[in-house]
Write an enzyme that holds these catalytic residues in place. Sequence first.
Site, PDB file in Angstrom:
ATOM      1  N   HIS A 170     -35.448  -0.526 -21.315  1.00  0.00           N
ATOM      2  CA  HIS A 170     -35.508   0.728 -21.718  1.00  0.00           C
ATOM      3  C   HIS A 170     -34.010   1.187 -22.757  1.00  0.00           C
ATOM      4  CE1 HIS A 170     -34.175   4.700 -20.285  1.00  0.00           C
ATOM      5  NE2 HIS A 170     -35.638   4.791 -19.686  1.00  0.00           N
ATOM      6  N   ASP A 192     -41.411   1.370 -14.336  1.00  0.00           N
ATOM      7  CA  ASP A 192     -43.051   1.708 -14.353  1.00  0.00           C
ATOM      8  C   ASP A 192     -43.697   0.084 -14.347  1.00  0.00           C
ATOM      9  OD1 ASP A 192     -44.163   3.842 -15.083  1.00  0.00           O
ATOM     10  OD2 ASP A 192     -43.220   3.700 -17.329  1.00  0.00           O
TER      11      ASP A 192
HETATM   12  N1  CMC Z   1     -40.724  -6.580 -24.852  1.00  0.00           N
HETATM   13  C1  CMC Z   1     -40.569  -7.329 -25.184  1.00  0.00           C
HETATM   14  N2  CMC Z   1     -39.225  -6.952 -26.071  1.00  0.00           N
HETATM   15  C2  CMC Z   1     -38.898  -5.650 -26.113  1.00  0.00           C
HETATM   16  C3  CMC Z   1     -38.992  -4.925 -25.096  1.00  0.00           C
HETATM   17  C4  CMC Z   1     -40.260  -5.476 -23.775  1.00  0.00           C
HETATM   18  N3  CMC Z   1     -40.690  -4.810 -23.623  1.00  0.00           N
HETATM   19  N4  CMC Z   1     -38.714  -3.624 -25.186  1.00  0.00           N
HETATM   20  C5  CMC Z   1     -37.528  -4.380 -26.267  1.00  0.00           C
HETATM   21  N5  CMC Z   1     -37.515  -5.321 -26.778  1.00  0.00           N
HETATM   22  C6  CMC Z   1     -37.229  -5.633 -27.756  1.00  0.00           C
HETATM   23  C7  CMC Z   1     -37.837  -5.166 -29.113  1.00  0.00           C
HETATM   24  O1  CMC Z   1     -38.635  -5.877 -29.497  1.00  0.00           O
HETATM   25  C8  CMC Z   1     -36.475  -5.489 -30.279  1.00  0.00           C
HETATM   26  O2  CMC Z   1     -35.908  -6.915 -30.457  1.00  0.00           O
HETATM   27  P1  CMC Z   1     -35.228  -7.564 -31.817  1.00  0.00           P
HETATM   28  O3  CMC Z   1     -34.132  -6.402 -31.499  1.00  0.00           O
HETATM   29  O4  CMC Z   1     -35.515  -8.697 -31.538  1.00  0.00           O
HETATM   30  O5  CMC Z   1     -36.478  -6.692 -32.960  1.00  0.00           O
HETATM   31  C9  CMC Z   1     -34.953  -5.158 -28.694  1.00  0.00           C
HETATM   32  O6  CMC Z   1     -35.796  -5.897 -27.736  1.00  0.00           O
HETATM   33  C10 CMC Z   1     -35.263  -3.755 -29.242  1.00  0.00           C
HETATM   34  O7  CMC Z   1     -35.968  -2.694 -29.152  1.00  0.00           O
HETATM   35  P2  CMC Z   1     -36.662  -0.774 -29.023  1.00  0.00           P
HETATM   36  O8  CMC Z   1     -37.514  -0.837 -29.346  1.00  0.00           O
HETATM   37  O9  CMC Z   1     -35.537  -1.624 -30.851  1.00  0.00           O
HETATM   38  O10 CMC Z   1     -35.988  -0.243 -27.472  1.00  0.00           O
HETATM   39  P3  CMC Z   1     -35.882   0.827 -27.289  1.00  0.00           P
HETATM   40  O11 CMC Z   1     -34.964   1.709 -27.321  1.00  0.00           O
HETATM   41  O12 CMC Z   1     -36.214   1.673 -28.531  1.00  0.00           O
HETATM   42  O13 CMC Z   1     -37.398   0.821 -26.407  1.00  0.00           O
HETATM   43  C11 CMC Z   1     -38.628   1.035 -24.884  1.00  0.00           C
HETATM   44  C12 CMC Z   1     -37.462   1.308 -25.263  1.00  0.00           C
HETATM   45  C13 CMC Z   1     -38.633   1.772 -24.258  1.00  0.00           C
HETATM   46  C14 CMC Z   1     -39.344   1.931 -26.256  1.00  0.00           C
HETATM   47  C15 CMC Z   1     -38.986  -0.592 -24.903  1.00  0.00           C
HETATM   48  O14 CMC Z   1     -38.208  -1.480 -24.554  1.00  0.00           O
HETATM   49  C16 CMC Z   1     -40.720  -0.933 -25.193  1.00  0.00           C
HETATM   50  O15 CMC Z   1     -41.231  -0.747 -25.929  1.00  0.00           O
HETATM   51  N6  CMC Z   1     -40.899  -1.842 -22.905  1.00  0.00           N
HETATM   52  C17 CMC Z   1     -42.142  -1.406 -22.798  1.00  0.00           C
HETATM   53  C18 CMC Z   1     -42.587  -0.106 -22.775  1.00  0.00           C
HETATM   54  C19 CMC Z   1     -41.959   0.831 -21.243  1.00  0.00           C
HETATM   55  O16 CMC Z   1     -42.206  -0.173 -20.648  1.00  0.00           O
HETATM   56  N7  CMC Z   1     -41.792   1.492 -21.286  1.00  0.00           N
HETATM   57  C20 CMC Z   1     -41.271   2.849 -20.216  1.00  0.00           C
HETATM   58  C21 CMC Z   1     -39.729   3.259 -20.142  1.00  0.00           C
HETATM   59  S1  CMC Z   1     -39.201   3.722 -18.580  1.00  0.00           S
HETATM   60  C22 CMC Z   1     -40.514   4.937 -18.326  1.00  0.00           C
HETATM   61  C23 CMC Z   1     -40.317   6.071 -19.578  1.00  0.00           C
HETATM   62  O17 CMC Z   1     -38.613   6.414 -19.795  1.00  0.00           O
HETATM   63  O18 CMC Z   1     -40.863   7.050 -20.280  1.00  0.00           O
END
Ligand code: CMC
Length: 427
Positions: free
Chosen positions: A304, A361
Amino acid sequence: MSESAKIIIDGKTYEFPVITGSEGEKGIDISELRKQTGYITLDPGYGNTGCCKSSITFVDGEKGILRYRGIPIEQLAEHSTFVETAYILIHGSLPNEKELTNIRVMLNDNSLIHEDMQIFFQNFPRSSSPMGILSAMVNTLRSFYPELMDSEEDIELTFLRLLSKARTMAAMSYKISKGHKVVYPRPDYTYCANFLNMMFDSPVKPYIIDEDLVEALNTFWILHADHEQNCSTAAVKVVGSGKVNIYASISAGIAALWGQLHGGANQAVIMMLSDILKNGGSVDQVISRAKDRNDAFRLMGFGHRVYKTYDPRAKIMKSTCDRLLSKFNIDDPLVDIAKKLEEVALKDAYFIDHNLYPNIDFYSGIVLRVLGIPTNMFTVMFAIGRLPGWIAQWKESIDDPDWKISRPRQIYTGPNENNYIPILKRK
Ligand code: CMC
């Protein structure tokens, strides 16, 4: 003396005010930055950028705290209903009995959809995503129910229309997608019971209301009701900032929620768990893929932007899920896989180092399966739940005297000035 932050640019010191929120969080007010320094800030994804001051929802991502208007989410999930929570978010405080009765009466009075709208639902291809239909139909509401914004009563009526009709439209699109007769809302059912009845009642199989399912749906929608400046709420506010009508703004929010990194994750989790089951049930492969930097795959339902610990909503969702599975004696193989996946991920160094925990989720899809909701409607369920938050945040922004049209800047990296070349002279 009020606090300030000093920024040194090209050897010159500039001072900007520090704004402190009611829970002590701090932000540097850089609204004069460009004017004073000629510089802008660059913050892709806005992870460090506050777009407003807001008194609606408080999230502490490090401690796993979520409160609506100061009330902890755990208390609301235990004691409140979705309708009451919507009132709290939109109006800022708990309703008294008269106010609560009033909103219930208005939700009932405004629950029908103009009969002429049914033709639109009938003409979407049967395979259409219900999210696309909902977004389009919420926008269409403006034509059938012109927005009334001249008095407090008009504004309240518009909000309640949206809350009530979006629910009816979601159930209507489901019935029509199945080629079944539309079920109309009933005055003797609560908001959540009505939705379930509109979805599942049939002339050949009357739907029997189960209070535990109604309670689970209340919980599900309370947990989704607001989450401060997330992607879809930001979309509602950016679109609304151009002074467009509220239906168009909410329609944009629904479109933003559709994506699998946002609301679409609840559907993506079930697809992921089903794929694991199809491939023999081992979670090792998805864990390795999620950790592989050369693979775009992410563990759905994990991570998240704000929570760097267990999402407090996920905890409540998990216990709702356990309660339902035990009451109905359901043995769902996807639950076993979800639990295994969670156990392995929470012990894995990659997930620990990246602060990746289950989000709302992760277990919500399983709850929705028990309610009988088809997988392609999971994100629609999130959208109905998020309506009070979108409405409250939209209202707060249009009432804010400092609110401006949203217009971010950029650092241009394209070509410098060069001349137009007539086509015959081009190489
Ligand atoms: N699986 C594997 N690696 C992950 C994941 C994941 N679900 N989420 C983040 N990472 C890693 C990412 O690869 C990155 O690694 P590195 O720094 O080594 O390159 C690091 O964690 C930071 O990721 P980010 O994309 O910069 O983080 P963010 O804050 O932009 O993304 C997120 C947040 C929710 C988009 C992401 O965690 C994600 O894609 N999760 C899966 C989709 C999901 O479950 N979404 C629902 C969110 S809760 C409901 C809502 O509010 O919509």
